[in-house]
Design an enzyme around this catalytic site. Structure first.
Site, short mmCIF file in Angstrom:
data_model
loop_
_atom_site.label_atom_id
_atom_site.label_comp_id
_atom_site.label_asym_id
_atom_site.label_seq_id
_atom_site.Cartn_x
_atom_site.Cartn_y
_atom_site.Cartn_z
CB THR A 104 38.87 41.27 29.54
OG1 THR A 104 39.80 40.97 30.57
CG2 THR A 104 39.59 41.75 28.31
CD GLU A 152 43.76 36.42 30.97
OE1 GLU A 152 43.28 37.43 31.53
OE2 GLU A 152 43.12 35.38 30.79
CG ASN A 198 41.66 33.92 35.32
OD1 ASN A 198 41.89 34.36 36.45
ND2 ASN A 198 41.66 34.69 34.25
NE ARG A 216 40.42 45.85 38.22
CZ ARG A 216 39.51 46.06 37.26
NH1 ARG A 216 38.54 45.19 37.06
NH2 ARG A 216 39.56 47.14 36.51
CG HIS A 217 42.60 40.51 39.92
ND1 HIS A 217 43.61 40.43 39.02
CD2 HIS A 217 41.46 40.67 39.19
CE1 HIS A 217 43.12 40.52 37.80
NE2 HIS A 217 41.81 40.69 37.86
CG HIS A 223 37.88 36.50 40.23
ND1 HIS A 223 38.12 37.87 40.20
CD2 HIS A 223 37.36 36.19 39.03
CE1 HIS A 223 37.74 38.34 39.02
NE2 HIS A 223 37.28 37.36 38.30
CD GLU A 246 41.60 33.16 26.23
OE1 GLU A 246 42.79 33.04 26.56
OE2 GLU A 246 40.68 33.37 27.04
CG HIS A 287 33.21 35.30 37.87
ND1 HIS A 287 31.88 34.99 37.88
CD2 HIS A 287 33.39 36.25 38.81
CE1 HIS A 287 31.27 35.74 38.78
NE2 HIS A 287 32.17 36.51 39.35
CG HIS A 315 44.51 40.19 33.41
ND1 HIS A 315 43.31 40.62 32.91
CD2 HIS A 315 45.42 41.12 33.01
CE1 HIS A 315 43.49 41.75 32.22
NE2 HIS A 315 44.76 42.07 32.29
CG HIS A 324 35.38 37.00 29.18
ND1 HIS A 324 34.19 37.50 29.63
CD2 HIS A 324 36.34 37.74 29.77
CE1 HIS A 324 34.42 38.51 30.43
NE2 HIS A 324 35.72 38.68 30.54
NE ARG A 327 41.59 43.49 35.09
CZ ARG A 327 41.00 44.17 34.10
NH1 ARG A 327 41.31 45.42 33.88
NH2 ARG A 327 40.09 43.60 33.36
N1 PXP Z 1 40.25 34.77 29.02
C1 PXP Z 1 40.63 36.07 29.12
C2 PXP Z 1 41.53 36.62 28.08
C3 PXP Z 1 40.17 36.87 30.20
O1 PXP Z 1 40.56 38.16 30.27
C4 PXP Z 1 39.37 36.28 31.19
C5 PXP Z 1 38.93 37.09 32.35
O2 PXP Z 1 40.01 37.50 33.10
C6 PXP Z 1 39.04 34.92 31.05
C7 PXP Z 1 39.48 34.21 29.95
C8 PXP Z 1 38.23 34.22 32.07
O3 PXP Z 1 36.94 34.73 32.11
P1 PXP Z 1 35.97 34.31 33.27
O4 PXP Z 1 36.55 34.82 34.55
O5 PXP Z 1 34.69 34.97 32.90
O6 PXP Z 1 35.88 32.80 33.25
#
Ligand code: PXP
Length: 239
Positions: A101, A70, A7, A49-50, A10, A151, A213, A43, A190, A45
């Site tokens: 999220t 996402e 992901n 924001r990102h 960030h 997921e 993250h 994602h 997540h 949004r």
């Molecule tokens: N899966 C989904 C559906 C999410 O919304 C996120 C956060 O954007 C993640 C996975 C990844 O989470 P993390 O950034 O905590 O690894």
């Protein structure tokens, strides 16, 4: 082997903090794919924001693996997704005030709204996934919504301490088995990091882990490529 979806939200968070042209998203995509990412997640949004619309366009044009978009269950996002045609779409709950999220989709409450969105997204030709808590009843409802994948939200497991950790891990295991039995592809994510990923990667029937993250945080010290390789090694050595 369990796949790794990286992901890159960030990378955009850092860029948007100052509205600079860097860090460059295309470079991040290329490094991620060269370092073992099996897919790239973004994602978009509502508050932007990102990730920006431009990032998704660049991603669609250049990604060699798979693009996982996402999105919230909104009309605006359906139009964008149908235009972009990502490989996967993961529908997530979205609140403006949240840091990230929080929790899975309330499939019971929003069943007909999600049904309409899933049907509208058929034009995208993407595999649709729902971001949900590891709960048998919710998984059953997801199946009724005719999606191809789910997921599982691993946030509660990631945050749990001591014996609670096993409780939430067991919930993910049970959910994963059940979803597999009813022919849903099972992804998870997540809050997964270098200390807690192995236990989840070891669970049977998990297809892909989506991680953002912790990888971007680790890349401050190791660089993006090494941070991804380190996560990939943990996943691959977990079985
Ligand atoms: N899966 C989904 C559906 C999410 O919304 C996120 C956060 O954007 C993640 C996975 C990844 O989470 P993390 O950034 O905590 O690894």
């Amino acid at each position: 082997m369990v796949k790794l979806g990286v992901n890159l939200d960030h990378v955009a968070t850092i860029r948007q903090q100052r509205y600079t042209p860097y860090p460059d998203m295309l470079t991040a995509i290329k490094i991620s794919e060269e370092s073992g990412a099996d897919s790239i997640t973004m994602h978009l949004r509502e508050d932007r924001r990102h990730i920006q619309f431009e990032d998704i366009k660049i991603a669609r044009k250049n990604i060699k693996t798979k693009l996982n978009l996402e999105m919230a269950a909104t009309e605006e996002m359906c139009v964008i997704a149908n235009q972009i045609k990502p490989d996967f779409i993961c529908i997530v709950p979205e609140k403006r005030q949240e840091l990230t999220t929080e929790g899975g989709l309330d499939v019971k409450k929003y069943f007909s709204k999600i049904k309409n969105v899933v049907s509208e997204l058929s034009e995208s030709n993407a595999v649709i996934s729902l971001f949900i808590e590891p709960d048998i009843e919710i998984i059953g409802l997801a199946k009724d919504l005719d999606v191809g994948a789910i997921e599982l939200h691993t946030g509660k497991y990631a945050e749990a301490k001591n014996e609670d950790k096993k409780y939430y891990l067991d919930k993910i295991k049970t959910a994963s088995d059940y979803a597999n039995d009813i022919a849903l592809v099972v992804n998870a994510g997540h809050g997964l990091d270098y200390t807690n990923v192995k236990e989840v990667a070891r669970i049977d029937n998990i297809h892909e882990l989506n991680i953002g993250h912790s990888i971007i945080a680790e890349s401050i010290f190791l660089g993006l490529s090494e941070a991804i390789k380190k996560m990939k090694n943990l996943i691959e050595s977990s079985k």
